[in-house]
Scaffold this motif. Structure first.
Motif, mmCIF file in Angstrom:
data_model
loop_
_atom_site.group_PDB
_atom_site.id
_atom_site.type_symbol
_atom_site.label_atom_id
_atom_site.label_comp_id
_atom_site.label_asym_id
_atom_site.label_seq_id
_atom_site.Cartn_x
_atom_site.Cartn_y
_atom_site.Cartn_z
ATOM 1 N N TYR A 105 1.483 4.225 11.875
ATOM 2 C CA TYR A 105 0.267 4.851 11.361
ATOM 3 C C TYR A 105 -0.485 5.532 12.503
ATOM 4 O O TYR A 105 -0.368 5.136 13.671
ATOM 5 C CB TYR A 105 -0.641 3.802 10.710
ATOM 6 N N TYR A 125 0.835 -1.202 0.000
ATOM 7 C CA TYR A 125 0.000 0.000 0.000
ATOM 8 C C TYR A 125 0.878 1.264 0.000
ATOM 9 O O TYR A 125 0.573 2.248 -0.688
ATOM 10 C CB TYR A 125 -0.899 0.023 1.239
ATOM 11 N N ASP A 126 1.949 1.212 0.776
ATOM 12 C CA ASP A 126 2.862 2.355 0.864
ATOM 13 C C ASP A 126 3.511 2.609 -0.496
ATOM 14 O O ASP A 126 3.562 3.740 -0.995
ATOM 15 C CB ASP A 126 3.922 2.074 1.927
ATOM 16 N N VAL A 164 -9.274 5.406 6.090
ATOM 17 C CA VAL A 164 -8.724 5.124 4.747
ATOM 18 C C VAL A 164 -8.436 3.636 4.607
ATOM 19 O O VAL A 164 -8.742 3.013 3.570
ATOM 20 C CB VAL A 164 -7.448 5.958 4.507
ATOM 21 N N ALA A 165 -7.855 3.040 5.648
ATOM 22 C CA ALA A 165 -7.602 1.595 5.615
ATOM 23 C C ALA A 165 -8.908 0.831 5.464
ATOM 24 O O ALA A 165 -8.979 -0.181 4.743
ATOM 25 C CB ALA A 165 -6.880 1.167 6.889
ATOM 26 N N GLU A 209 -4.236 7.032 14.190
ATOM 27 C CA GLU A 209 -5.634 6.592 14.291
ATOM 28 C C GLU A 209 -6.493 7.190 13.171
ATOM 29 O O GLU A 209 -7.438 6.554 12.693
ATOM 30 C CB GLU A 209 -6.213 6.979 15.659
ATOM 31 N N ASP A 210 -6.165 8.423 12.742
ATOM 32 C CA ASP A 210 -7.004 9.062 11.721
ATOM 33 C C ASP A 210 -6.818 8.443 10.345
ATOM 34 O O ASP A 210 -7.494 8.810 9.386
ATOM 35 C CB ASP A 210 -6.748 10.574 11.671
ATOM 36 N N GLN A 211 -5.887 7.482 10.205
ATOM 37 C CA GLN A 211 -5.726 6.768 8.936
ATOM 38 C C GLN A 211 -6.584 5.505 8.872
ATOM 39 O O GLN A 211 -6.679 4.865 7.823
ATOM 40 C CB GLN A 211 -4.255 6.395 8.718
ATOM 41 N N LEU A 271 -1.727 4.102 1.157
ATOM 42 C CA LEU A 271 -1.760 4.345 2.597
ATOM 43 C C LEU A 271 -0.320 4.544 3.065
ATOM 44 O O LEU A 271 0.399 3.586 3.342
ATOM 45 C CB LEU A 271 -2.415 3.159 3.321
ATOM 46 N N PRO A 293 2.489 5.676 5.596
ATOM 47 C CA PRO A 293 2.592 5.789 7.063
ATOM 48 C C PRO A 293 2.947 7.211 7.496
ATOM 49 O O PRO A 293 3.575 7.967 6.756
ATOM 50 C CB PRO A 293 3.699 4.798 7.413
ATOM 51 N N LYS A 294 2.535 7.534 8.703
ATOM 52 C CA LYS A 294 2.875 8.844 9.251
ATOM 53 C C LYS A 294 4.384 8.970 9.461
ATOM 54 O O LYS A 294 4.967 10.047 9.343
ATOM 55 C CB LYS A 294 2.160 9.040 10.583
#
Length: 256
Positions: free
Chosen positions: A25, A5-6, A32-33, A27-29, A11, A13-14
């Motif tokens: 990652y 995904y990256d 999207v997941a 929590e606000d992602q 998606l 990662p932070k």
């Protein structure tokens, strides 16, 4: 999967630990997941998911993606349904007759073709050579050229088997354009879907092959759609050994 995904930008990662390579990652992602997982469950590939995520907040664009996928899955479901039917009928035939799969039947579309044709009532099927003799003698002066991948065929216009006075038409694919002769007609034959089985060997097998193809048509939800015909891939004109003959038995069909 997260690494994939990256790499695809779905998606990201932070943060990524430079030493271990671990991805972190927030929590606000999670929404999207969740979207990615939901779309995968619907059958979308990752490339399509990337496009959808870019317009996820546009209900009209999103509905368009979902509608197209729904149509694709419906088509796949119909194809799967037909394959299941083919398997079921083949199993049922084998339970009744162990030789049922000796002649394998499949669907194909005969393309449009331009042919030289002779159609007459002949005394019996064994007299088919009379038609070929007529064609050869009447086209000798035309310098007729056969088409690439040319095949010769015989069309049997009677409904069912007859002992005598049979209505038979022979065809051979040609290239160029020619004037009709007394008995030879040049014409374009339209494309048609057929159920067919090809076998090697003498014409003594024709009755069994005819039954195999006809049974397949009846078993699998098709209806007959015109006179049956035989394509002579290797004919007596090419070999005198009946074991080397290659014949394809074709029944025009349509969905019931």
């Amino acid at each position: 999967m997260l690494r994939h995904y990256d790499e695809m930008g779905l998606l990201i990662p932070k943060a990524t630990d430079g030493f271990t390579g671990y991805r972190y990652y927030a929590e606000d992602q999670l929404p999207v997941a969740g979207r990615i997982a939901s779309l995968r469950d619907m059958g979308f590939g990752l490339a399509a998911i990337g496009e959808i995520l870019q317009c996820y907040n546009d209900p009209h664009a999103l509905a368009e993606f979902l509608t197209v996928k729904h149509m694709e899955l419906q088509a796949e479901a119909e194809e799967t349904k037909q394959r299941l039917l083919l398997l079921e009928t083949a199993i049922e035939r084998l339970r009744k007759d162990k030789t049922a799969m000796n002649y394998n039947v499949s669907l194909k579309t005969m393309p449009e073709r331009y042919v030289a044709s002779v159609r007459q009532i002949i005394p019996s099927y064994s007299h088919e050579q009379l038609l070929w003799n007529t064609m050869m003698s009447e086209t000798e002066q035309l310098k007729m050229q056969f088409a690439e991948n040319c095949c010769s065929a015989a069309v049997f216009h009677d409904e069912g088997y007859k002992e005598n006075d049979v209505d038979v038409e022979i065809q051979v694919m040609v290239k160029g354009r020619y004037e009709n002769t007394e008995h030879v007609v040049f014409k374009t034959v339209s494309p048609i879907e057929v159920a067919s089985a090809t076998y090697k060997g003498s014409y003594d097998q024709l009755n069994a092959v005819n039954h195999a193809v006809a049974n397949w048509v009846n078993d699998n939800g098709y209806a007959f759609n015109g006179p049956m015909f035989c394509i002579y891939h290797v004919s007596p004109a090419q070999t005198q050994n009946p074991d080397e003959l290659v014949t394809e038995v074709c029944y025009p069909v349509k969905r019931k």
